[in-house]
Design a protein around this motif. Structure first.
Motif, PDB file in Angstrom:
ATOM      1  N   THR A 151       0.853  -1.181   0.000  1.00  0.00           N
ATOM      2  CA  THR A 151       0.000   0.000   0.000  1.00  0.00           C
ATOM      3  C   THR A 151       0.891   1.233   0.000  1.00  0.00           C
ATOM      4  O   THR A 151       1.977   1.243   0.572  1.00  0.00           O
ATOM      5  CB  THR A 151      -0.933   0.005   1.218  1.00  0.00           C
ATOM      6  OG1 THR A 151      -0.161  -0.060   2.426  1.00  0.00           O
ATOM      7  CG2 THR A 151      -1.886  -1.170   1.170  1.00  0.00           C
ATOM      8  N   SER A 155      -4.726   6.031  -0.835  1.00  0.00           N
ATOM      9  CA  SER A 155      -5.528   4.808  -0.830  1.00  0.00           C
ATOM     10  C   SER A 155      -5.284   4.039  -2.126  1.00  0.00           C
ATOM     11  O   SER A 155      -6.207   3.726  -2.867  1.00  0.00           O
ATOM     12  CB  SER A 155      -7.012   5.160  -0.689  1.00  0.00           C
ATOM     13  OG  SER A 155      -7.407   6.031  -1.731  1.00  0.00           O
ATOM     14  N   LYS A 156      -4.021   3.732  -2.377  1.00  0.00           N
ATOM     15  CA  LYS A 156      -3.647   2.997  -3.582  1.00  0.00           C
ATOM     16  C   LYS A 156      -2.650   1.905  -3.225  1.00  0.00           C
ATOM     17  O   LYS A 156      -2.153   1.838  -2.103  1.00  0.00           O
ATOM     18  CB  LYS A 156      -3.051   3.944  -4.633  1.00  0.00           C
ATOM     19  CG  LYS A 156      -4.026   4.989  -5.156  1.00  0.00           C
ATOM     20  CD  LYS A 156      -3.386   5.848  -6.226  1.00  0.00           C
ATOM     21  CE  LYS A 156      -4.356   6.891  -6.757  1.00  0.00           C
ATOM     22  NZ  LYS A 156      -3.747   7.758  -7.786  1.00  0.00           N
ATOM     23  N   THR A 157      -2.372   1.074  -4.219  1.00  0.00           N
ATOM     24  CA  THR A 157      -1.471  -0.057  -3.993  1.00  0.00           C
ATOM     25  C   THR A 157      -0.539  -0.215  -5.181  1.00  0.00           C
ATOM     26  O   THR A 157      -0.945  -0.079  -6.330  1.00  0.00           O
ATOM     27  CB  THR A 157      -2.279  -1.358  -3.815  1.00  0.00           C
ATOM     28  OG1 THR A 157      -3.304  -1.160  -2.845  1.00  0.00           O
ATOM     29  CG2 THR A 157      -1.383  -2.496  -3.358  1.00  0.00           C
ATOM     30  N   ARG A 161      -9.072  -2.661  -6.897  1.00  0.00           N
ATOM     31  CA  ARG A 161      -8.094  -2.291  -5.865  1.00  0.00           C
ATOM     32  C   ARG A 161      -8.763  -1.833  -4.570  1.00  0.00           C
ATOM     33  O   ARG A 161      -8.204  -2.016  -3.490  1.00  0.00           O
ATOM     34  CB  ARG A 161      -7.160  -1.215  -6.405  1.00  0.00           C
ATOM     35  CG  ARG A 161      -6.393  -1.715  -7.628  1.00  0.00           C
ATOM     36  CD  ARG A 161      -5.186  -0.898  -7.966  1.00  0.00           C
ATOM     37  NE  ARG A 161      -4.452  -1.530  -9.063  1.00  0.00           N
ATOM     38  CZ  ARG A 161      -3.191  -1.266  -9.359  1.00  0.00           C
ATOM     39  NH1 ARG A 161      -2.513  -0.393  -8.664  1.00  0.00           N
ATOM     40  NH2 ARG A 161      -2.594  -1.878 -10.363  1.00  0.00           N
ATOM     41  N   ASP A 162      -9.947  -1.246  -4.677  1.00  0.00           N
ATOM     42  CA  ASP A 162     -10.658  -0.857  -3.457  1.00  0.00           C
ATOM     43  C   ASP A 162     -11.002  -2.093  -2.627  1.00  0.00           C
ATOM     44  O   ASP A 162     -10.846  -2.096  -1.398  1.00  0.00           O
ATOM     45  CB  ASP A 162     -11.927  -0.087  -3.795  1.00  0.00           C
ATOM     46  CG  ASP A 162     -11.639   1.307  -4.338  1.00  0.00           C
ATOM     47  OD1 ASP A 162     -10.522   1.805  -4.104  1.00  0.00           O
ATOM     48  OD2 ASP A 162     -12.523   1.885  -5.000  1.00  0.00           O
ATOM     49  N   LEU A 210      -7.799  -3.396  -1.054  1.00  0.00           N
ATOM     50  CA  LEU A 210      -7.401  -2.583   0.096  1.00  0.00           C
ATOM     51  C   LEU A 210      -8.306  -2.828   1.291  1.00  0.00           C
ATOM     52  O   LEU A 210      -7.836  -2.904   2.436  1.00  0.00           O
ATOM     53  CB  LEU A 210      -7.423  -1.105  -0.272  1.00  0.00           C
ATOM     54  CG  LEU A 210      -6.213  -0.576  -1.053  1.00  0.00           C
ATOM     55  CD1 LEU A 210      -6.504   0.825  -1.560  1.00  0.00           C
ATOM     56  CD2 LEU A 210      -4.980  -0.566  -0.163  1.00  0.00           C
TER      57      LEU A 210
END
Length: 242
Positions: A127, A132-134, A165-166, A169
């Motif tokens: 992360t 809020s990304k990866t 991706r949400d 996460l």
């Protein structure tokens, strides 16, 4: 407000606007931009007096006025709000430093993921600090594993989970993670849709930022080695040796 105070405010407005725009300043601009509650004629008269005092001048090609050296000197000595400027300078530098810290942290995490990807044939991820990304690397390499080459539907399911991706996460956020790697095998993995895989993941801390870094691959993986290599890379990241 007396006449001298108003003229000082007009001079400050002229200097402020000229510093920002490099354009000569007219009476209309002063009234509209700085909300002076006087008539245009009053502003023009005050500007004429300021010009007579040598504080502003009129360029030949414009109806507006610009500050003179004398005007700048008077502004610096008498009008400039250095306390407000000090607060603004502090706020600006703090913001730039925070942005710089976040950018550096993101780059170091990216470097950690790249190094980890070179050390394992599985997919690796982390992360991103302050976001809020990866980062993902090695996904295509993982899909070349026999488990996925022989089962395209299984590979497709894993791909769908990674692309959302949400969801990925959120799944990571629901795991009870520690600095030491935790191993989630097959159905132990709460990331719905990738129970054909195993996940090894740990928390990291870099310069005050926290995140997760891990390895995802088929259940047929060298667990001890993957856990150890993840620990080594996380330690390099946290001790700023990358």
């Amino acid at each position: 407000m007396n006449t001298d105070d108003r003229k000082n405010q007009i001079l400050s407005a002229i200097i402020d606007h000229f510093v920002q725009t490099a354009e000569p300043v007219g009476s209309k601009t002063i009234i509209l931009t700085y909300n002076f509650k006087v008539s245009p004629a009053t502003v023009r008269n005050d500007m004429a007096e300021l010009e007579g005092q040598g504080l502003i001048m009129q360029p030949h090609t414009s109806a507006g006025r610009v500050p003179t050296d004398k005007g700048y000197r008077f502004y610096v000595d008498e009008l400039a709000d250095f306390e407000m400027a000090k607060a603004l300078a502090h706020k600006t530098l703090s913001s730039l430093r925070d942005t710089g810290r976040a950018a550096t942290a993101k780059q170091r995490v990216h470097d950690a993921v790249a190094l980890l990807s070179q050390a394992t044939p599985n997919m690796v991820f982390a992360t991103i600090p302050d976001s809020s990304k990866t980062f993902f690397m090695g996904f295509s390499k993982m899909l070349r594993q026999p488990e996925f080459l022989e089962a395209p539907l299984k590979a497709s399911q894993v791909m769908e989970v990674i692309e959302d991706r949400d969801h990925f996460l959120t799944g990571l956020g629901n795991l009870d993670l520690d600095p030491e790697p935790k191993i989630f095998i097959g159905e132990e993995n709460i990331l719905q849709g990738i129970d054909s895989c195993s996940l090894i993941v740990a928390n990291y801390t870099y310069d005050g930022y926290r995140g997760a870094i891990g390895i995802l691959g088929p259940k047929r993986m060298p667990y001890a080695y993957n856990s150890s290599i993840l620990t080594e890379v996380r330690n390099l990241l946290e001790t700023k040796q990358l």
